[in-house]
Design a protein around this motif. Structure first.
Motif, PDB file in Angstrom:
ATOM      1  N   THR A  81       0.814  -1.212   0.000  1.00 28.03           N
ATOM      2  CA  THR A  81       0.000   0.000   0.000  1.00 28.03           C
ATOM      3  C   THR A  81       0.849   1.264   0.000  1.00 28.03           C
ATOM      4  O   THR A  81       0.344   2.337  -0.299  1.00 28.03           O
ATOM      5  CB  THR A  81      -0.939   0.029   1.225  1.00 28.03           C
ATOM      6  OG1 THR A  81      -0.153  -0.035   2.418  1.00 28.03           O
ATOM      7  CG2 THR A  81      -1.918  -1.124   1.188  1.00 28.03           C
ATOM      8  N   ASP A  82       2.155   1.135   0.321  1.00 30.65           N
ATOM      9  CA  ASP A  82       3.007   2.318   0.397  1.00 30.65           C
ATOM     10  C   ASP A  82       3.557   2.755  -0.955  1.00 30.65           C
ATOM     11  O   ASP A  82       3.908   3.920  -1.133  1.00 30.65           O
ATOM     12  CB  ASP A  82       4.155   2.097   1.385  1.00 30.65           C
ATOM     13  CG  ASP A  82       5.061   0.946   0.977  1.00 30.65           C
ATOM     14  OD1 ASP A  82       4.556  -0.056   0.410  1.00 30.65           O
ATOM     15  OD2 ASP A  82       6.278   1.030   1.231  1.00 30.65           O
ATOM     16  N   LYS A  83       3.624   1.834  -1.914  1.00 31.32           N
ATOM     17  CA  LYS A  83       4.086   2.175  -3.260  1.00 31.32           C
ATOM     18  C   LYS A  83       3.674   1.070  -4.217  1.00 31.32           C
ATOM     19  O   LYS A  83       3.329  -0.035  -3.806  1.00 31.32           O
ATOM     20  CB  LYS A  83       5.591   2.397  -3.296  1.00 31.32           C
ATOM     21  CG  LYS A  83       6.430   1.144  -3.038  1.00 31.32           C
ATOM     22  CD  LYS A  83       7.913   1.481  -3.129  1.00 31.32           C
ATOM     23  CE  LYS A  83       8.779   0.260  -2.982  1.00 31.32           C
ATOM     24  NZ  LYS A  83      10.190   0.568  -3.149  1.00 31.32           N
ATOM     25  N   GLN A  84       3.739   1.379  -5.509  1.00 31.49           N
ATOM     26  CA  GLN A  84       3.414   0.382  -6.516  1.00 31.49           C
ATOM     27  C   GLN A  84       4.715  -0.286  -6.952  1.00 31.49           C
ATOM     28  O   GLN A  84       5.477   0.266  -7.734  1.00 31.49           O
ATOM     29  CB  GLN A  84       2.702   1.016  -7.699  1.00 31.49           C
ATOM     30  CG  GLN A  84       2.127   0.006  -8.651  1.00 31.49           C
ATOM     31  CD  GLN A  84       1.278   0.650  -9.725  1.00 31.49           C
ATOM     32  OE1 GLN A  84       1.568   1.734 -10.196  1.00 31.49           O
ATOM     33  NE2 GLN A  84       0.221  -0.030 -10.116  1.00 31.49           N
ATOM     34  N   GLN A  85       4.967  -1.458  -6.409  1.00 34.31           N
ATOM     35  CA  GLN A  85       6.209  -2.170  -6.676  1.00 34.31           C
ATOM     36  C   GLN A  85       6.048  -3.076  -7.889  1.00 34.31           C
ATOM     37  O   GLN A  85       5.002  -3.690  -8.084  1.00 34.31           O
ATOM     38  CB  GLN A  85       6.599  -3.007  -5.458  1.00 34.31           C
ATOM     39  CG  GLN A  85       7.979  -3.608  -5.559  1.00 34.31           C
ATOM     40  CD  GLN A  85       8.378  -4.295  -4.263  1.00 34.31           C
ATOM     41  OE1 GLN A  85       7.567  -4.962  -3.642  1.00 34.31           O
ATOM     42  NE2 GLN A  85       9.613  -4.119  -3.859  1.00 34.31           N
ATOM     43  N   ARG A  86       7.074  -3.157  -8.687  1.00 38.52           N
ATOM     44  CA  ARG A  86       7.113  -4.007  -9.878  1.00 38.52           C
ATOM     45  C   ARG A  86       7.978  -5.230  -9.598  1.00 38.52           C
ATOM     46  O   ARG A  86       8.824  -5.221  -8.700  1.00 38.52           O
ATOM     47  CB  ARG A  86       7.707  -3.241 -11.070  1.00 38.52           C
ATOM     48  CG  ARG A  86       6.978  -1.970 -11.402  1.00 38.52           C
ATOM     49  CD  ARG A  86       5.726  -2.303 -12.119  1.00 38.52           C
ATOM     50  NE  ARG A  86       5.001  -1.083 -12.461  1.00 38.52           N
ATOM     51  CZ  ARG A  86       3.748  -1.084 -12.837  1.00 38.52           C
ATOM     52  NH1 ARG A  86       3.071  -2.203 -12.884  1.00 38.52           N
ATOM     53  NH2 ARG A  86       3.151   0.029 -13.131  1.00 38.52           N
ATOM     54  N   MET A  87       7.800  -6.270 -10.412  1.00 36.02           N
ATOM     55  CA  MET A  87       8.637  -7.465 -10.282  1.00 36.02           C
ATOM     56  C   MET A  87      10.105  -7.088 -10.438  1.00 36.02           C
ATOM     57  O   MET A  87      10.955  -7.545  -9.684  1.00 36.02           O
ATOM     58  CB  MET A  87       8.249  -8.511 -11.334  1.00 36.02           C
ATOM     59  CG  MET A  87       6.905  -9.142 -11.105  1.00 36.02           C
ATOM     60  SD  MET A  87       6.489 -10.478 -12.269  1.00 36.02           S
ATOM     61  CE  MET A  87       6.286  -9.580 -13.806  1.00 36.02           C
ATOM     62  N   SER A  88      10.379  -6.219 -11.401  1.00 39.95           N
ATOM     63  CA  SER A  88      11.766  -5.825 -11.659  1.00 39.95           C
ATOM     64  C   SER A  88      12.361  -5.059 -10.479  1.00 39.95           C
ATOM     65  O   SER A  88      13.562  -5.173 -10.204  1.00 39.95           O
ATOM     66  CB  SER A  88      11.851  -4.991 -12.934  1.00 39.95           C
ATOM     67  OG  SER A  88      11.045  -3.835 -12.828  1.00 39.95           O
ATOM     68  N   ASP A  89      11.553  -4.286  -9.751  1.00 37.74           N
ATOM     69  CA  ASP A  89      12.053  -3.569  -8.564  1.00 37.74           C
ATOM     70  C   ASP A  89      12.610  -4.552  -7.545  1.00 37.74           C
ATOM     71  O   ASP A  89      13.655  -4.312  -6.934  1.00 37.74           O
ATOM     72  CB  ASP A  89      10.939  -2.758  -7.892  1.00 37.74           C
ATOM     73  CG  ASP A  89      10.381  -1.657  -8.769  1.00 37.74           C
ATOM     74  OD1 ASP A  89      11.104  -1.162  -9.651  1.00 37.74           O
ATOM     75  OD2 ASP A  89       9.204  -1.315  -8.559  1.00 37.74           O
ATOM     76  N   LYS A  90      11.910  -5.650  -7.361  1.00 37.83           N
ATOM     77  CA  LYS A  90      12.305  -6.624  -6.350  1.00 37.83           C
ATOM     78  C   LYS A  90      13.635  -7.293  -6.710  1.00 37.83           C
ATOM     79  O   LYS A  90      14.518  -7.434  -5.875  1.00 37.83           O
ATOM     80  CB  LYS A  90      11.206  -7.660  -6.167  1.00 37.83           C
ATOM     81  CG  LYS A  90       9.924  -7.054  -5.595  1.00 37.83           C
ATOM     82  CD  LYS A  90       8.815  -8.049  -5.524  1.00 37.83           C
ATOM     83  CE  LYS A  90       9.038  -8.904  -4.301  1.00 37.83           C
ATOM     84  NZ  LYS A  90       7.861  -9.672  -3.900  1.00 37.83           N
ATOM     85  N   THR A  91      13.787  -7.684  -7.967  1.00 33.61           N
ATOM     86  CA  THR A  91      15.031  -8.358  -8.361  1.00 33.61           C
ATOM     87  C   THR A  91      16.191  -7.368  -8.465  1.00 33.61           C
ATOM     88  O   THR A  91      17.321  -7.709  -8.123  1.00 33.61           O
ATOM     89  CB  THR A  91      14.852  -9.118  -9.685  1.00 33.61           C
ATOM     90  OG1 THR A  91      14.381  -8.217 -10.699  1.00 33.61           O
ATOM     91  CG2 THR A  91      13.858 -10.258  -9.525  1.00 33.61           C
ATOM     92  N   GLU A  92      15.914  -6.143  -8.915  1.00 36.67           N
ATOM     93  CA  GLU A  92      16.980  -5.148  -9.037  1.00 36.67           C
ATOM     94  C   GLU A  92      17.546  -4.757  -7.678  1.00 36.67           C
ATOM     95  O   GLU A  92      18.755  -4.504  -7.561  1.00 36.67           O
ATOM     96  CB  GLU A  92      16.472  -3.913  -9.783  1.00 36.67           C
ATOM     97  CG  GLU A  92      16.274  -4.171 -11.261  1.00 36.67           C
ATOM     98  CD  GLU A  92      15.534  -3.058 -11.982  1.00 36.67           C
ATOM     99  OE1 GLU A  92      15.220  -2.019 -11.349  1.00 36.67           O
ATOM    100  OE2 GLU A  92      15.248  -3.233 -13.182  1.00 36.67           O
ATOM    101  N   SER A  93      16.734  -4.725  -6.647  1.00 37.27           N
ATOM    102  CA  SER A  93      17.252  -4.370  -5.316  1.00 37.27           C
ATOM    103  C   SER A  93      18.229  -5.431  -4.816  1.00 37.27           C
ATOM    104  O   SER A  93      19.250  -5.098  -4.206  1.00 37.27           O
ATOM    105  CB  SER A  93      16.107  -4.165  -4.321  1.00 37.27           C
ATOM    106  OG  SER A  93      15.429  -5.363  -4.060  1.00 37.27           O
ATOM    107  N   VAL A  94      17.967  -6.676  -5.100  1.00 35.04           N
ATOM    108  CA  VAL A  94      18.891  -7.749  -4.706  1.00 35.04           C
ATOM    109  C   VAL A  94      20.167  -7.669  -5.539  1.00 35.04           C
ATOM    110  O   VAL A  94      21.275  -7.805  -5.005  1.00 35.04           O
ATOM    111  CB  VAL A  94      18.220  -9.138  -4.857  1.00 35.04           C
ATOM    112  CG1 VAL A  94      19.219 -10.252  -4.596  1.00 35.04           C
ATOM    113  CG2 VAL A  94      17.026  -9.251  -3.916  1.00 35.04           C
TER     114      VAL A  94
END
Length: 102
Positions: A81-94
């Motif tokens: 609910t705090d932001k619209q996260q994408r699949m790519s956001d999750k993998t790019e952070s790692v």
């Protein structure tokens, strides 16, 4: 609500190779215009909650139409609910964390 979903659909008693069913579902997903990624044990989809579950239902129906009398499906759902996260956001952070270690 924006969601990221991973699902695995397994027809029961339909032989050892699931490739024809995966390909059929992939065609359904492609027509949906939702962002999706096939992986070794299922498929990730991102987009609006209702759209995702509608297309998963279409995949279920397609596999039944192909002759599967029984299907076992697992679904994992992530929402924020705090932001619209994408699949790519999750993998790019790692990836950034791993790159920083080198």
């Amino acid at each position: 609500m924006h969601s990221i979903v991973s699902f695995t659909l397994v027809p029961i008693n339909s032989g050892l190779s699931l490739s024809p069913y995966v390909a059929a579902c992939s065609r359904v997903l492609k027509r949906s215009n939702l962002k999706h990624e096939l992986h070794a044990n299922g498929t990730n989809i991102e987009g609006p909650w209702n759209d995702i579950f509608e297309v998963i239902g279409q995949c279920q129906q397609k596999v039944h139409d192909m002759g599967a009398e029984r299907i076992f499906t697992t679904i994992q759902v992530g929402t924020r609910t705090d932001k619209q996260q994408r699949m790519s956001d999750k993998t790019e952070s790692v990836t950034r964390l791993l790159d920083a270690e080198q």
